[in-house]
Design a protein around this motif. Structure first.
Motif, short mmCIF file in Angstrom:
data_model
loop_
_atom_site.label_atom_id
_atom_site.label_comp_id
_atom_site.label_asym_id
_atom_site.label_seq_id
_atom_site.Cartn_x
_atom_site.Cartn_y
_atom_site.Cartn_z
N ILE B 273 0.59 -0.90 -1.10
CA ILE B 273 0.58 0.28 -0.23
C ILE B 273 -0.82 0.46 0.35
O ILE B 273 -1.01 0.65 1.55
N MET B 283 0.86 2.19 8.81
CA MET B 283 1.23 3.39 8.06
C MET B 283 2.73 3.48 7.81
O MET B 283 3.17 3.89 6.75
N ALA B 286 3.75 0.83 5.21
CA ALA B 286 3.22 1.23 3.89
C ALA B 286 4.01 2.40 3.32
O ALA B 286 4.28 2.46 2.12
N SER B 287 4.40 3.34 4.19
CA SER B 287 5.18 4.49 3.73
C SER B 287 6.52 4.03 3.17
O SER B 287 7.00 4.57 2.17
#
Lengths: 270, 314
Positions: B273, B283, B286-287
């Protein structure tokens, strides 16, 4: 016979477990030649105390230390204060649907910090809080541990004390500060100690919030000693690690009881 | 609010005249005090936990990259890409191996140490102090010490094996050994905590039960197997569950010691992450990893409450 065997076993175990500390301190006092000798030398021929002065110059150590102290003290006191007030309210003040609210708070605490990391970072960016103390401290102020333990503790105090204080006209803040808190010294000491250690050691959160050298805390700052030279100067890295870890070890020696009680309390109640 | 009646219980008080208080019922004042006391926590939790949680869910359906000014909703694309990538399955496998390895090693060693510390020993407090101490030290600092100890030429392991005429492999650069090397460090770090907890549980076992068993002719082994161990299963269970959750969230050791490498041989969820979000600025992607990690943690937490009754005796 069993006694001798038990002692042998415990000495063996303690040596193995304590070895990394010994190795860290021994290496921090070696010369670069001793660090890179083959085979390893266990102890420095002449302790190089100057390594500590040098590491202090190689990276902005005083600044890291200051940041770590601000971060640790800020969160520790802040989260204790918040846990104290909210813990008191959830334990002793009547409010419609109080238990439901407490349950919701507990559920929120169950959300792991890893999933909120990215949105938190975005929010910090929007607020311009990257590389600031408020960015480091404010988002971390809610602590389930402090709230939960203090609530349990306040619930266990006898009602009569608070009734008597009420008869004397004490408001709720006075009941908390002058009746409940004087009876909460052991748990206060335990919570403050455990929180200080946890935040002193924190790595992921300060790593996300800061990117300038001048705002780094110690655990992150010492990683920079490695890249400050062409090849790792392990004696300096170990001196840096010693400076970070030593305050904890000293604190632990003096407050062993609180640490161990705190650890078991958290486990047995949680 | 009530009319001019004096406040209950405070009529004789010396505080009554000190400042003007709005006249209201006791109940109402209590409720307001409650809100004042609780609101700092509620506000911070909403802003810094509640909102981020839902925002992470939302982001996981976007292709948001910090390097680009705009982003689009991409539906389940992030999840599909993730679940079809070899990296993800490698991370998942690493996490399972790491967690099971660390927890079983930690609990086995801790149980032995706790049984030992529960005996008569000279300077018992000192031994307990040494064994517990790794727990309170800074992971990021001790990880550096372990990197130095794992050195294939200059470290103590190399010296000890060299003395026996063997060579010590570069464990942190070896795909097959790197996870094991991290497991050793995590076990070293964690065993003090479990030892102290198990020790406290052992000391809480009812003495009369043990004596009764011993009078009935049970030997030490049988007493442990049938009296002591069943009595401490709740604590063992707690240690297994928290141990697995902690292990899955490992970040410090990976970041300092291996950067997830070599390849992805020591990569795990949180580090991935971190890499996707803060190195590659992806982002949205990774979320999605963080949401999957959350679902795994919650399923595990749910699942463990279901199997709990099978072997934990209260």
């Amino acid at each position: 016979m069993t006694h001798t065997l038990n002692h042998l076993l415990i000495i063996l175990a303690a040596t193995a477990i304590g070895f990394p500390f010994f190795y860290m301190i021994a290496s921090s006092l070696k010369t670069i030649g001793e660090v890179y000798s083959i085979p390893m030398v266990l102890l420095p021929a002449q302790p190089q105390w100057s390594n500590f002065a040098e590491v202090w110059r190689v990276v902005p150590f005083p600044r890291f230390t200051f940041n770590s102290v601000v971060y640790t003290v800020g969160i520790t006191l802040g989260e204790f204060f918040m846990g104290m007030t909210a813990g008191f309210a959830f334990a002793r003040l009547r409010f419609p649907k109080r238990e439901l609210l407490f349950f919701i708070v507990l559920l929120t605490f169950m959300i792991p910090g890893q999933i909120t990391l990215i949105p938190r970072f975005i929010l910090l960016k929007e607020l311009g809080w990257i590389n600031t103390y408020q960015g480091l401290i404010v988002p971390e102020l809610s602590s389930a541990f402090a709230l939960f333990l203090l609530r349990e503790h306040f619930r266990s105090l006898p009602d009569e004390l608070f009734d008597a204080a009420k008869m004397d006209g004490a408001g709720y803040l006075r009941q908390l500060l002058q009746v409940a808190m004087p009876l909460s010294k052991p748990i206060t000491a335990t919570l403050l100690l455990l929180a200080s250690v946890a935040h002193w050691n924190a790595y992921l959160w300060p790593l996300i919030v800061t990117n300038s050298q001048s705002m780094r805390t110690l655990p992150i700052g010492i990683q920079g000693i490695k890249s400050a030279f062409d090849f790792p100067q392990w004696h300096l890295i170990m001196a840096g690690a010693t400076i970070v870890v030593l305050p904890l070890v000293i604190l632990f020696m003096f407050a062993q009881k609180q640490f161990i009680e705190g650890a078991t309390q958290g486990a047995l109640k949680g | 609010m009530t009319t001019n009646s004096p406040m209950i219980g405070s009529a004789q008080s010396k505080y009554v005249n000190r400042r003007f208080r709005p006249k209201m019922s006791e109940r109402r004042r209590e409720a307001i005090a409650f809100l004042l006391f609780v609101s700092p926590n509620l506000i911070l939790l909403s802003v810094w936990t509640f909102w981020p949680f839902f925002h992470a869910l939302y982001l996981s359906f976007t292709d948001w990259n910090l390097l680009r000014p705009t982003w689009n909703m991409v539906g389940l694309n992030n999840y599909i890409n993730l679940l079809t990538s070899a990296t993800f399955w490698q991370i998942a496998r690493n996490s399972v191996v790491f967690a099971l390895g660390v927890v079983s090693a930690t609990l086995t060693i801790s149980m032995a140490l706790a049984l030992l510390l529960n005996q008569w020993l000279v300077a018992r407090g000192f031994w307990r102090l040494v064994i517990f101490s790794p727990h309170i030290t800074t992971s990021a600092a001790m990880a550096l010490v372990w990197v130095s100890m794992y050195d294939p030429k200059h470290g103590p392991f190399a010296a000890a094996l060299g003395w026996l005429g063997l060579t010590f492999p570069n464990v942190l650069a070896d795909t097959n050994l790197v996870l094991l090397a991290l497991m050793v460090v995590a076990t070293w770090k964690g065993l003090g905590f479990s030892t102290i907890i198990i020790l406290a549980a052992l000391q809480g076992v009812d003495r009369t039960l043990k004596e009764a068993a011993s009078i009935d002719g049970a030997n030490q082994r049988q007493i442990f197997r049938h009296v002591v161990f069943p009595a401490i299963t709740p604590i063992m269970y707690f240690l297994v569950v928290t141990g697995i959750l902690d292990a899955i969230k490992t970040f410090d050791l990976i970041s300092v010691m291996t950067d997830g490498g070599p390849g992805n041989a020591s990569n795990m969820f949180v580090y991935q992450i971190y890499q996707e979000a803060f190195r590659f600025q992806r982002m949205g992607y990774a979320s999605a990893i963080s949401v999957i990690m959350f679902v795994l943690i919650m399923s595990f937490t749910y699942f463990q409450t279901r199997i709990k009754s099978r072997w934990v005796s209260y």
